[in-house]
Design a protein around this motif. Structure first.
Motif, PDB file in Angstrom:
ATOM      1  N   SER A   6       0.965  -1.139  -0.138  1.00 48.35           N
ATOM      2  CA  SER A   6       0.094  -0.013  -0.023  1.00 48.35           C
ATOM      3  C   SER A   6       0.941   1.234  -0.230  1.00 48.35           C
ATOM      4  CB  SER A   6      -1.006   0.073   1.075  1.00 48.35           C
ATOM      5  OG  SER A   6      -0.398   0.065   2.346  1.00 48.35           O
ATOM      6  N   ASP A   7       1.942   1.292   0.220  1.00 49.93           N
ATOM      7  CA  ASP A   7       2.851   2.411   0.346  1.00 49.93           C
ATOM      8  C   ASP A   7       3.524   2.468  -1.018  1.00 49.93           C
ATOM      9  OD1 ASP A   7       4.546   0.257   0.900  1.00 49.93           O
ATOM     10  OD2 ASP A   7       6.000   1.323   2.685  1.00 49.93           O
ATOM     11  N   HIS A   8       3.716   1.502  -1.813  1.00 50.22           N
ATOM     12  CA  HIS A   8       4.199   1.644  -3.034  1.00 50.22           C
ATOM     13  C   HIS A   8       3.635   2.795  -3.928  1.00 50.22           C
ATOM     14  CE1 HIS A   8       5.427   0.362  -7.185  1.00 50.22           C
ATOM     15  NE2 HIS A   8       6.357  -0.184  -6.807  1.00 50.22           N
ATOM     16  N   TRP A   9       4.410   3.556  -4.634  1.00 56.60           N
ATOM     17  CA  TRP A   9       4.056   4.662  -5.468  1.00 56.60           C
ATOM     18  C   TRP A   9       2.810   4.523  -6.596  1.00 56.60           C
ATOM     19  CZ3 TRP A   9       4.235   5.320 -10.709  1.00 56.60           C
ATOM     20  CH2 TRP A   9       5.241   4.556 -11.305  1.00 56.60           C
ATOM     21  N   ALA A  10       2.925   3.124  -6.921  1.00 58.93           N
ATOM     22  CA  ALA A  10       2.005   2.922  -8.096  1.00 58.93           C
ATOM     23  C   ALA A  10       0.806   1.716  -7.711  1.00 58.93           C
ATOM     24  CB  ALA A  10       2.578   2.062  -9.290  1.00 58.93           C
ATOM     25  N   PHE A  11       0.739   1.888  -6.180  1.00 56.11           N
ATOM     26  CA  PHE A  11      -0.055   0.847  -5.551  1.00 56.11           C
ATOM     27  C   PHE A  11      -1.653   0.849  -6.080  1.00 56.11           C
ATOM     28  CE2 PHE A  11      -3.233  -0.230  -2.100  1.00 56.11           C
ATOM     29  CZ  PHE A  11      -2.978  -1.430  -2.126  1.00 56.11           C
ATOM     30  N   GLU A  12      -2.056   2.042  -6.133  1.00 59.96           N
ATOM     31  CA  GLU A  12      -3.515   2.194  -6.625  1.00 59.96           C
ATOM     32  C   GLU A  12      -3.757   1.920  -7.804  1.00 59.96           C
ATOM     33  OE1 GLU A  12      -5.122   6.114  -5.415  1.00 59.96           O
ATOM     34  OE2 GLU A  12      -4.456   5.719  -3.174  1.00 59.96           O
ATOM     35  N   SER A  13      -2.919   2.375  -8.941  1.00 62.55           N
ATOM     36  CA  SER A  13      -2.912   2.045 -10.379  1.00 62.55           C
ATOM     37  C   SER A  13      -2.999   0.468 -10.505  1.00 62.55           C
ATOM     38  CB  SER A  13      -2.010   2.804 -11.138  1.00 62.55           C
ATOM     39  OG  SER A  13      -2.109   4.165 -11.014  1.00 62.55           O
ATOM     40  N   VAL A  14      -1.887  -0.069  -9.975  1.00 64.55           N
ATOM     41  CA  VAL A  14      -1.622  -1.537 -10.057  1.00 64.55           C
ATOM     42  C   VAL A  14      -2.991  -2.228  -9.777  1.00 64.55           C
ATOM     43  CG1 VAL A  14      -0.428  -3.476  -9.367  1.00 64.55           C
ATOM     44  CG2 VAL A  14       0.850  -1.423 -10.073  1.00 64.55           C
ATOM     45  N   GLU A  15      -3.428  -1.797  -8.468  1.00 65.78           N
ATOM     46  CA  GLU A  15      -4.606  -2.412  -7.897  1.00 65.78           C
ATOM     47  C   GLU A  15      -5.862  -2.332  -8.691  1.00 65.78           C
ATOM     48  OE1 GLU A  15      -5.100  -4.507  -5.129  1.00 65.78           O
ATOM     49  OE2 GLU A  15      -2.912  -4.655  -5.205  1.00 65.78           O
ATOM     50  N   ALA A  16      -5.975  -1.091  -9.391  1.00 68.77           N
ATOM     51  CA  ALA A  16      -7.022  -0.777 -10.328  1.00 68.77           C
ATOM     52  C   ALA A  16      -7.121  -1.591 -11.492  1.00 68.77           C
ATOM     53  CB  ALA A  16      -7.114   0.924 -10.721  1.00 68.77           C
ATOM     54  N   CYS A  17      -5.941  -1.751 -12.158  1.00 68.60           N
ATOM     55  CA  CYS A  17      -5.718  -2.570 -13.315  1.00 68.60           C
ATOM     56  C   CYS A  17      -5.779  -3.906 -13.080  1.00 68.60           C
ATOM     57  CB  CYS A  17      -4.367  -2.227 -13.848  1.00 68.60           C
ATOM     58  SG  CYS A  17      -4.192  -0.598 -14.799  1.00 68.60           S
ATOM     59  N   ALA A  18      -5.554  -4.272 -11.750  1.00 66.73           N
ATOM     60  CA  ALA A  18      -5.910  -5.925 -11.691  1.00 66.73           C
ATOM     61  C   ALA A  18      -7.318  -6.289 -11.434  1.00 66.73           C
ATOM     62  CB  ALA A  18      -4.934  -6.132 -10.463  1.00 66.73           C
ATOM     63  N   ALA A  19      -8.085  -5.304 -10.538  1.00 68.71           N
ATOM     64  CA  ALA A  19      -9.426  -5.229 -10.581  1.00 68.71           C
ATOM     65  C   ALA A  19     -10.025  -5.310 -11.699  1.00 68.71           C
ATOM     66  CB  ALA A  19      -9.920  -4.203  -9.507  1.00 68.71           C
ATOM     67  N   ALA A  20      -9.613  -4.661 -12.897  1.00 59.03           N
ATOM     68  CA  ALA A  20     -10.379  -4.341 -14.109  1.00 59.03           C
ATOM     69  C   ALA A  20     -10.148  -5.492 -14.847  1.00 59.03           C
ATOM     70  CB  ALA A  20     -10.006  -3.038 -14.639  1.00 59.03           C
ATOM     71  N   GLY A  21      -9.127  -6.366 -14.394  1.00 59.20           N
ATOM     72  CA  GLY A  21      -8.899  -7.549 -15.315  1.00 59.20           C
ATOM     73  C   GLY A  21      -7.752  -6.994 -16.483  1.00 59.20           C
ATOM     74  N   ILE A  22      -6.959  -6.200 -16.144  1.00 54.51           N
ATOM     75  CA  ILE A  22      -6.153  -5.950 -17.182  1.00 54.51           C
ATOM     76  C   ILE A  22      -4.858  -6.045 -16.996  1.00 54.51           C
ATOM     77  CG2 ILE A  22      -5.084  -3.724 -18.292  1.00 54.51           C
ATOM     78  CD1 ILE A  22      -7.259  -2.088 -17.771  1.00 54.51           C
ATOM     79  N   VAL A  23      -4.408  -6.379 -15.760  1.00 53.47           N
ATOM     80  CA  VAL A  23      -3.187  -7.125 -15.385  1.00 53.47           C
ATOM     81  C   VAL A  23      -3.195  -8.130 -14.656  1.00 53.47           C
ATOM     82  CG1 VAL A  23      -1.574  -5.008 -16.044  1.00 53.47           C
ATOM     83  CG2 VAL A  23      -2.667  -5.262 -13.747  1.00 53.47           C
ATOM     84  N   SER A  24      -2.542  -8.880 -14.295  1.00 52.33           N
ATOM     85  CA  SER A  24      -2.377  -9.839 -13.559  1.00 52.33           C
ATOM     86  C   SER A  24      -1.053 -10.201 -12.955  1.00 52.33           C
ATOM     87  CB  SER A  24      -3.013 -11.393 -14.187  1.00 52.33           C
ATOM     88  OG  SER A  24      -2.130 -11.698 -15.019  1.00 52.33           O
ATOM     89  N   GLY A  25      -0.651 -10.911 -12.167  1.00 53.39           N
ATOM     90  CA  GLY A  25       0.517 -11.178 -11.493  1.00 53.39           C
ATOM     91  C   GLY A  25       1.080 -12.669 -11.848  1.00 53.39           C
ATOM     92  N   TYR A  26       2.052 -13.059 -11.054  1.00 53.92           N
ATOM     93  CA  TYR A  26       2.724 -14.099 -11.048  1.00 53.92           C
ATOM     94  C   TYR A  26       2.148 -15.300 -10.373  1.00 53.92           C
ATOM     95  CZ  TYR A  26       5.781 -11.778 -14.299  1.00 53.92           C
ATOM     96  OH  TYR A  26       6.393 -11.185 -15.484  1.00 53.92           O
ATOM     97  N   ASP A  27       2.521 -16.472 -10.482  1.00 54.32           N
ATOM     98  CA  ASP A  27       1.808 -17.511  -9.741  1.00 54.32           C
ATOM     99  C   ASP A  27       2.454 -17.535  -8.279  1.00 54.32           C
ATOM    100  OD1 ASP A  27       0.621 -18.730 -11.875  1.00 54.32           O
ATOM    101  OD2 ASP A  27       2.241 -20.125 -12.318  1.00 54.32           O
ATOM    102  N   ASP A  28       3.583 -17.022  -8.065  1.00 54.69           N
ATOM    103  CA  ASP A  28       4.137 -16.662  -6.567  1.00 54.69           C
ATOM    104  C   ASP A  28       3.395 -15.506  -5.956  1.00 54.69           C
ATOM    105  OD1 ASP A  28       5.312 -14.712  -7.868  1.00 54.69           O
ATOM    106  OD2 ASP A  28       7.220 -15.197  -7.158  1.00 54.69           O
ATOM    107  N   GLY A  29       2.396 -14.842  -6.486  1.00 50.77           N
ATOM    108  CA  GLY A  29       1.753 -13.862  -5.765  1.00 50.77           C
ATOM    109  C   GLY A  29       2.410 -12.625  -6.012  1.00 50.77           C
TER     110      GLY A  29
END
Length: 118
Positions: A6-29
């Protein structure tokens, strides 16, 4: 993602893109925010954003547009969707070169074409 707290400078944008199904992470989380983006990955992001999520990106044509992104390539349907919508093109030799890194200027072109900003 365990590497985008949550303190990462891009946290909100990354989370928003993940929630919209645009990006995903790796198998290790992890998300691995400092890794470069390749042309195939960028086609995935843009296609998901344009289509309204992964489930809305069509499977693609029976034959590949680019010889280096065949029907078995993991990003085939995304590259084909982006190509069909005029977002991406190939090189003079007809290839797409999916593993080339995208620089900031190229990323701007992807986005401008996708959202008709040009």
């Amino acid at each position: 993602f365990s590497d985008v707290l949550s303190d990462h400078w891009a946290f909100e944008s990354v989370e928003a893109c993940a929630a919209a199904g645009i990006v995903s992470g790796y198998d290790d989380g992890t998300y691995r925010p400092t890794l470069p983006v390749t042309r195939d990955q960028m086609a995935v992001y843009i296609s998901r954003a344009m289509a309204g999520g992964d489930e809305h990106v069509p499977t693609g044509p029976a034959e590949a547009t680019f010889p280096d992104v065949g029907t078995e390539h993991w990003a085939f349907k995304y590259v084909e969707y982006a190509a069909a919508n005029g977002i991406v093109g190939g090189y003079d030799d007809g290839t797409y070169r999916p593993t080339l890194e995208v620089d900031r200027a190229q990323m701007a072109v992807f986005i401008a074409r996708a959202f008709d900003l040009e």
